[in-house]
Scaffold this active site. Structure first.
Site, PDB file in Angstrom:
ATOM      1  N   SER A  64      -0.240  -3.627   0.284  1.00 35.82           N
ATOM      2  CA  SER A  64      -0.921  -2.978   1.414  1.00 35.82           C
ATOM      3  C   SER A  64      -0.427  -3.451   2.773  1.00 35.82           C
ATOM      4  CB  SER A  64      -2.423  -3.219   1.309  1.00 35.82           C
ATOM      5  OG  SER A  64      -2.891  -2.687   0.091  1.00 35.82           O
ATOM      6  N   ASP A  86     -11.873   9.634   1.046  1.00 31.21           N
ATOM      7  CA  ASP A  86     -11.311   8.784  -0.019  1.00 31.21           C
ATOM      8  C   ASP A  86     -12.387   8.494  -1.035  1.00 31.21           C
ATOM      9  OD1 ASP A  86     -10.166   6.846  -1.613  1.00 31.21           O
ATOM     10  OD2 ASP A  86     -10.072   5.320  -0.033  1.00 31.21           O
TER      11      ASP A  86
END
Lengths: 373, 653
Positions: free
Chosen positions: B330, B354
């Site tokens: 990430s 999401d």
């Protein structure tokens, strides 16, 4: 009989010459020999690292000169009388060396008899053989023929054969050469000399079989010096560098890098001419050669003027032996001949050869100056 | 009287005398001829071949003896000595000069004692190729007493050499092995590439790190002595002498205090920390754990010791900071977000829902959220770019990545140093892997699938980076897009590195407005500082490092998958082999509005980025900004602490 030194001399010199002649010495020979010895001491001084070497050599040369003067006083007839006896004594001593000789550096050349200093019987044969051969020929026909010639040659070969296995090829050849010089001087025909020479060349391969490994190596090295430049070829390679790098005037006394930094082996003994070449140049080496040539020319002339066959033969042969020393040594150090242990007369460090050679010139002077027998 | 001398004269005596004179004359001519031969021989040697023999005689006695230059010293930015030279006595053997090597070793053992290691290492070195007549080292650190014993017994130790030599010493031992590197004995292979004249008597050369990169500067110029030697090689005098000039001293950007802090923060975990000063690109700390003692390479490792280092599963010789390739996870998301902005595919307002699972149109493969669990798809809810960054939403970036053209993302990421070596002077720095369509066709023989970009959008797939590259990304964001290439060297002999080697790298990430950078920095600040917002609304690292922080830290965590988990299977950390667990990442910079430090922390198979790597970053930045030093206040190594004159730099602490 006419005086034989009819060359022009400065007034004082002529007087000195006459005075020396009266004590059975020869001015020219004496001066030339002393000059060579002095030259040798000068060079020896630059390469000797330990103190006392030069002093010791001076004493040896002094003793050798004394021996020369003493032997010059003896009458030639004394030599004639003692020649066969000295020869036989020498021969038996050589046999004794084979039985109980003292070994040093791999060779058995010395005798250590009680009551006597250690000595080398082969050295006295350098004088005894020419004397004995001259005695033998003198008694019989001149030039020697047939049986007499064979006996004379035998007188040369027997001691040489005893010396060779010590091993000491150099001395063996010089001893035989001294005797053979007498035979040649006695007037045998040149074709016989040539034939003998040819026979020796032909016999060389046979001789090879009798050589030691180190002797064979020396010859192989001579024939092909580049084969092993760090091994057997080292000595000769370094001496050629020493001589060649001297150039016309040399690097100066004590300035020779080959000589002073130990690149040159045996720099004070057998290879000392390389020091002369490196430090004094071509000029110095030629001067030394000229002095030797003076000695040989003068001594041959003295031999010629002797009234007796014995005297002529002995003096001539001893002179030729002296020449052989000079030639073999310089030819070997400059790479013209294989390495054989022959010192440069009166220059190389060591007393034995100096005594033998000057004793020989003592005999020459005796023969020259004693005319009434 | 043995015999009457009066013998009968057969012919006229005068005739005989004449005959003899003739013969003697012939022989004299022969003698003179042979003398001429000798004379000619001397003229040949001394006049004709004079030059050749003169040269040979010069070569015989002149020798050039090289004098080794003193290797340049290496300091950190505060003047601490990181690499110095120490004089030691060592015993070496010139094997060519030894008759019986075994006997010599026995003799030496009896005199000074040789350890089994010394003997086996020596025998190993003897077998190796080396320069002719080169001394083979046997024992170092010989005491003057031992030297005296050997000297007394010199006569039976032909070929044994005791010589003082100046060898490299690293006072901080393991601390800087991967940053500064080390020197090693020059090997046969090294000689092929080395300048034979400069390195004629040099025994060591830099093999890793700064020592390797700046080998030419550190080495210096050898001096030469022209000496006279005799036939035994013994020196008799000196003709001339040209002094060696020492190597250049180097001052690095490294900060030993920070290096210690970073090493302590990593503890015993495998991993790396790289800290950069964003304005200069100067590398402040470069830690790779585990490390090794570089001094061992100077004294010489035994083969078993070296093999053990090579075989260790922890791979201490691997410089993880510069050569370790790992999926960035990430930590890559800010780059994807900035790419989306630069490519006009998103803005700061646009949102994405999401809810854990993402599918490409007409494909069955499910791309999951990091908080997916069996039966619970997870996800971060409705997020804009800023929220997507501080919550580390996978879905948002899956979606953003899916909209990008083939190769657009790799092309953009390359501006941050992905797939390239941006560092100017880090020896052997790795470029990582930045996959694009060309790469994939070449490497895999497959076309680039849309799914590849989706995977790359969360820093997975074939994308690999080193901790140094990730720290560089942090530095570029800290500089708001300005790229200052990282470098180790600060100055040399008082001249700044920027002057010595001007930076020729392109300077700025293209296509973004100033506000985009500021907003991204804000989002990365939220990662740490946004707290007390409720479920799914706090910065992802806040709970771990943000609660009590006293300065503005901007950062991004990363938790990178090491092994591919089959679709639908549960990922149970506990069941995985230790070496298959996820890698923990954290990159950050501080203070956020005027950064003085940008860094990455990486823990191999460490687990969660925020929980594992985050606290490491916090500890390092605390140390740098707040001066929270580890317990030992004085970084001067104990061995030198008592010896003030040797460390003039110690005054700077």
């Amino acid at each position: 009989m006419a005086r034989d030194f009819h060359y022009t001399l400065p007034a004082g010199t002529a007087l000195a010459q006459r005075r020396l002649y009266n004590v059975h010495l020869d001015l020219t020979l004496l001066v030339a020999l002393i000059a060579i010895a002095a030259f040798g001491l000068l060079v020896l001084d630059t390469v000797s690292e330990q103190a006392g070497i030069v002093t010791g050599q001076m004493i040896r040369v002094g003793l050798a000169l004394a021996a020369m003067v003493v032997l010059a006083q003896l009458e030639p007839r004394t030599y004639l009388r003692w020649a066969p006896i000295v020869y036989l004594v020498g021969l038996s001593l050589l046999v004794l060396v084979l039985v109980l000789g003292v070994t040093a550096k791999g060779s058995t050349r010395w005798l250590d008899l009680p009551g006597l200093p250690r000595f080398q019987p082969s050295e006295m044969m350098k004088l005894a053989v020419p004397l004995a051969v001259a005695w033998y020929i003198h008694e019989r026909s001149v030039p020697p023929r047939g049986r007499h010639l064979l006996v004379a040659v035998g007188l040369c070969i027997v001691p040489a054969a005893l010396i060779a296995p010590q091993p000491d090829l150099g001395t063996s050849l010089l001893v035989a050469g001294g005797g053979l010089a007498v035979i040649v001087l006695a007037g045998i025909r040149w074709w016989l000399v040539a034939a003998a020479g040819g026979a020796m060349v032909a016999a060389a391969p046979v001789l090879w079989l009798f050589l030691n490994d180190y002797q064979r190596n020396r010859i192989l090295t001579f024939l092909n010096p580049e084969q092993d430049p760090l091994g057997h070829g080292w000595n000769i390679a370094q001496s050629k560098i020493a001589i060649g790098s001297g150039g016309l005037f040399g690097k100066g006394l004590g300035e020779g890098t080959q000589s002073q930094l130990d690149f040159l082996p045996e720099s004070s003994t057998d290879f000392i001419i390389a020091v002369v070449g490196e430090e004094l140049g071509l000029v110095g080496a030629m001067l030394l050669l000229a002095l030797y040539l003076v000695v040989i020319a003068r001594a041959l002339f003295m031999a010629t003027s002797s009234p007796t066959t014995f005297g002529r033969l002995v003096a001539g042969a001893l002179t030729l032996v002296f020449f052989a020393y000079v030639f073999v040594n310089i030819a070997m150090v400059s790479g013209l001949l294989p390495v054989v242990g022959v010192p440069l007369p009166l220059v190389s460090y060591g007393g034995t050869s100096a005594i033998t050679l000057l004793a020989g010139f003592g005999i020459v002077m005796s023969i020259h100056s004693h005319r009434g027998w | 009287m043995p015999r009457n001398p009066k013998t009968p004269q057969p012919i006229d005596p005068e005739q005989l005398r004449q005959a003899f004179a003739k013969r003697a004359f012939v022989l004299f001519v022969v003698v003179a001829g042979l003398f001429s031969v000798l004379g000619a021989r001397l003229v040949w040697l001394m006049i004709v071949q004079y030059e050749e023999y003169r040269t040979q005689s010069e070569d015989n006695h002149r020798q050039t003896v090289p004098m080794v230059p003193v290797r340049g010293l290496i300091y950190d930015r505060n003047g601490h000595l990181l690499a110095d030279n120490q004089p030691i006595l060592s015993i070496a053997i010139v094997t060519e000069l030894v008759g019986d090597l075994d006997q010599t070793l026995l003799d030496l053992d009896a005199l000074v004692g040789l350890s089994a290691d010394e003997r086996s290492a020596f025998k190993d070195r003897v077998r190796r190729k080396r320069r002719p007549l080169e001394e083979v080292p046997l024992k170092t650190g010989v005491t003057p007493g031992q030297r005296a014993i050997v000297e007394i017994n010199r006569h039976r130790l032909h070929g044994v050499v005791i010589s003082p030599e100046s060898v490299r010493h690293y006072p901080f031992d393991e601390l800087l092995a991967h940053a500064v590197g080390s020197v090693r004995r020059i090997s046969e292979e090294d000689l092929i590439d080395l300048d034979a004249r400069r390195y004629r008597s040099t025994r060591f050369m830099g093999k890793r790190g700064v020592e390797a990169f700046y080998e030419q500067s550190l080495h210096g110029e050898p001096g030469f002595r022209q000496v006279e030697v005799d036939v035994y090689g013994v020196e008799r005098g000196e003709f001339s002498r040209q002094r060696p000039s020492p190597g250049h001293d180097l001052v690095l950007h490294l900060d030993v205090d920070l290096q210690i802090a970073a090493t302590r923060a990593l503890g015993s975990r495998r991993g790396a920390v790289v800290a950069i000063e964003p304005k200069t690109g100067g590398i402040l700390a470069l830690v790779s754990n585990p490390s090794y003692d570089p001094n061992l390479f100077v004294s010489g490792l035994t083969p078993p010791q070296y093999q053990a280092l090579l075989d260790s599963r922890d791979r201490p010789l691997l410089n993880r900071a510069t050569d370790g390739r790992y999926a960035p996870g990430s930590t890559f998301k800010p780059i994807v977000g900035l790419a989306g902005l630069a490519l006009d595919l998103t803005d700061w307002e646009r949102t994405y829902a999401d809810y854990g699972e993402f599918r490409l149109p007409n494909q069955r493969r499910v791309y999951r959220s990091w908080n997916w669990q069996p039966g619970q798809p997870g996800g971060q809810g409705i997020v804009n770019l800023r929220q997507a960054v501080f919550r580390s939403s996978n879905g948002y970036f899956y979606n953003l990545g899916s909209q990008m053209e083939v190769d657009a993302l790799p092309e953009f990421a390359a501006q941050f140093g992905y797939g390239r070596v941006l560092s100017l002077d880090v020896a052997d720095a790795d470029a990582g892997v930045l996959p694009d369509s060309d790469w994939k066709r070449g490497e895999r023989g497959e076309p680039w699938y849309p799914g590849d970009t989706v995977n790359m959008a969360i820093g997975q797939g074939d994308l690999l980076a080193t901790p140094l590259q990730v720290a560089t990304v942090a530095s570029i964001i800290a500089n708001r897009g300005l790229l200052v290439p990282p470098r180790m060297l600060k100055s040399s002999d008082g001249v700044l590195a920027e002057t010595l080697a001007p930076n020729t790298q392109p300077g700025r990430v293209e296509g973004l407005a100033e506000t985009d950078w500021e907003q991204m920095v804000d989002a990365m600040e939220d990662v740490i500082h946004l707290g007390n917002q409720g479920y799914l609304r706090n910065g992802i690292a806040w709970a771990h490092i943000g609660r009590d922080i006293g300065y503005r830290l901007a950062g991004k965590s990363g938790t990178a998958q090491v092994v591919e988990i089959p679709q639908g299977e549960e990922y149970d950390e506990e069941l995985l082999d230790e070496y298959s667990r996820k890698h923990a990442w954290f990159m950050a910079f501080a203070p956020a509005d005027d950064p003085v430090i940008a860094l990455s922390a990486f823990v191999e198979n460490g687990g969660g980025g925020s929980s594992v790597a985050g606290p490491i970053v916090r500890e390092v930045v605390d140390a740098y900004l707040l001066g929270k030093r580890p317990e030992t206040e004085d970084p001067t190594p104990p061995a030198l602490a008592s010896d003030a004159p040797l460390t003039p730099a110690a005054a700077g602490t």
